[in-house]
Scaffold this active site. Structure first.
Site, short mmCIF file in Angstrom:
data_model
loop_
_atom_site.label_atom_id
_atom_site.label_comp_id
_atom_site.label_asym_id
_atom_site.label_seq_id
_atom_site.Cartn_x
_atom_site.Cartn_y
_atom_site.Cartn_z
N LYS A 156 55.84 -2.13 -27.28
CA LYS A 156 54.93 -1.68 -28.35
C LYS A 156 55.36 -2.43 -29.62
O LYS A 156 56.08 -1.91 -30.46
CB LYS A 156 55.05 -0.16 -28.49
N1 PMP Z 1 47.34 1.33 -25.92
C1 PMP Z 1 47.73 0.84 -27.10
C2 PMP Z 1 47.50 -0.59 -27.41
C3 PMP Z 1 48.34 1.68 -28.05
O1 PMP Z 1 48.72 1.19 -29.24
C4 PMP Z 1 48.54 3.03 -27.76
C5 PMP Z 1 49.18 3.95 -28.77
N2 PMP Z 1 50.57 3.98 -28.62
C6 PMP Z 1 48.12 3.51 -26.50
C7 PMP Z 1 47.53 2.63 -25.61
C8 PMP Z 1 48.34 4.94 -26.11
O2 PMP Z 1 49.70 5.17 -25.90
P1 PMP Z 1 50.36 6.60 -26.13
O3 PMP Z 1 49.53 7.57 -25.37
O4 PMP Z 1 51.72 6.46 -25.58
O5 PMP Z 1 50.33 6.86 -27.59
#
Ligand code: PMP
Length: 304
Positions: A156
């Site tokens: 991330k």
């Molecule tokens: N895809 C992307 C590109 C994101 O930035 C996020 C947010 N973190 C998600 C999916 C969803 O991830 P999460 O449920 O862990 O927040």
């Protein structure tokens, strides 16, 4: 944003307005930073952080992929997050830890620079504003989602969000709320900061992680909740056109939670509203995050 709150920066609490870094910070110039988005919810037993352990694991994996040597262990960072919530006396918030190569030596190679970490909190109630059960309006982005031939997409990392930001700008300038991104093979991947699900004939479908989608923690929570509720699901590739005639389409993410799509490229989905299965999942998700479901209490880290 709350300019009265404190931000944790490398082990010290700093006033919101003093939480500053040097303009030559490596992470700013070369996007060498990784972060997390976590939520803390109000429950009957005090504030509780949702799936903290999974978020911390993903943060450390992101650091690993960017060759970052952190000054803090997973336990230190977990405690720092809890302390930041306590000191700010906040019950319901979004939590943003970020690790970044700092100020020191300019040039593409980040390794000579120290890795710094900070943790900020704010309330983020509705990250894409929708009214009632009205679905979001979206388009397919003309930007292709970056893939792991170029960047470690399961990190991330801030670098990935340049791609997301361009797609989000495109959506907003086109007069809609959000963009759906396709991967290099032309298959549906995710939103700009959310995973995607569709429902067809009562079956929940989401693309696999190998499509290039982030291994979203809300995505995996929704799959577990679906299993618990007896909703059948499939993890498989989704083509662009399948979304146009899906019964329901919704996005999931820590900030977005579970948010329905009511229109894609001007084609109406689910009468423009949150569908039956999304509603069931949303209701269950809210019960869980607010500590009202015994079976899923293991997902909560209580602050007090
Ligand atoms: N895809 C992307 C590109 C994101 O930035 C996020 C947010 N973190 C998600 C999916 C969803 O991830 P999460 O449920 O862990 O927040």
């Amino acid at each position: 944003m709350n300019d009265k709150s404190k931000i944790w920066m490398d082990g010290k609490f700093v006033d919101w307005n003093d939480a500053k870094i040097h303009v030559l910070t490596h992470g700013l110039h070369y996007a060498t930073a990784v972060f997390e988005g976590i939520r803390c919810y109000k429950t009957k037993e005090g504030p509780a952080i949702f799936r903290l352990e999974e978020h911390m694991k993903r943060l450390l994996n992101s650091c690993k992929m960017y060759h970052m040597t952190l000054q803090y262990s997973e336990k230190d960072l977990t405690e720092a997050i809890i302390e930041t919530i306590k000191i700010n006396k906040i019950k319901d918030c979004y939590i943003r830890p970020i690790c970044y190569y700092g100020y020191g030596k300019m040039g593409v190679n980040p390794l000579p620079n120290k890795v710094s970490t900070s943790i900020a909190l704010w309330t983020w109630e509705d990250h894409i504003h929708t009214v009632g059960n009205k679905g979001m309006r979206v388009i397919f982005s003309s930007w292709t989602r970056i893939d792991s031939k170029s960047l470690p997409i399961h990190a991330k990392a801030t670098a990935n969000y340049a791609n997301s930001a361009l797609a989000r700008i495109e959506a907003i300038k086109s007069g809609v709320d959000e963009a759906i991104m396709l991967n290099m093979s032309g298959m549906v991947v995710e939103g700009t900061a959310e995973n995607i699900f569709m429902v067809k004939d009562e079956i929940l479908i989401t693309p696999p992680i190998t499509s290039g989608a982030l291994d979203g923690i809300t995505r995996s929570s929704v799959l577990s909740i679906a299993e618990h509720l007896g909703i059948n699901f499939q993890i498989r590739d989704i083509s662009r056109d399948e979304l146009y005639y899906a019964d329901e389409v919704f996005l999931t993410g820590t900030a977005a939670e579970i948010k329905s799509i009511g229109e894609i490229d001007k084609i109406i989905i689910s009468n423009g509203k949150t569908g039956k299965i999304a509603t069931k999942l949303q209701n269950s998700y809210y019960q869980i995050v607010h500590g009202n479901n015994e079976k899923f209490k293991k997902w909560l880290t209580y602050i007090n």
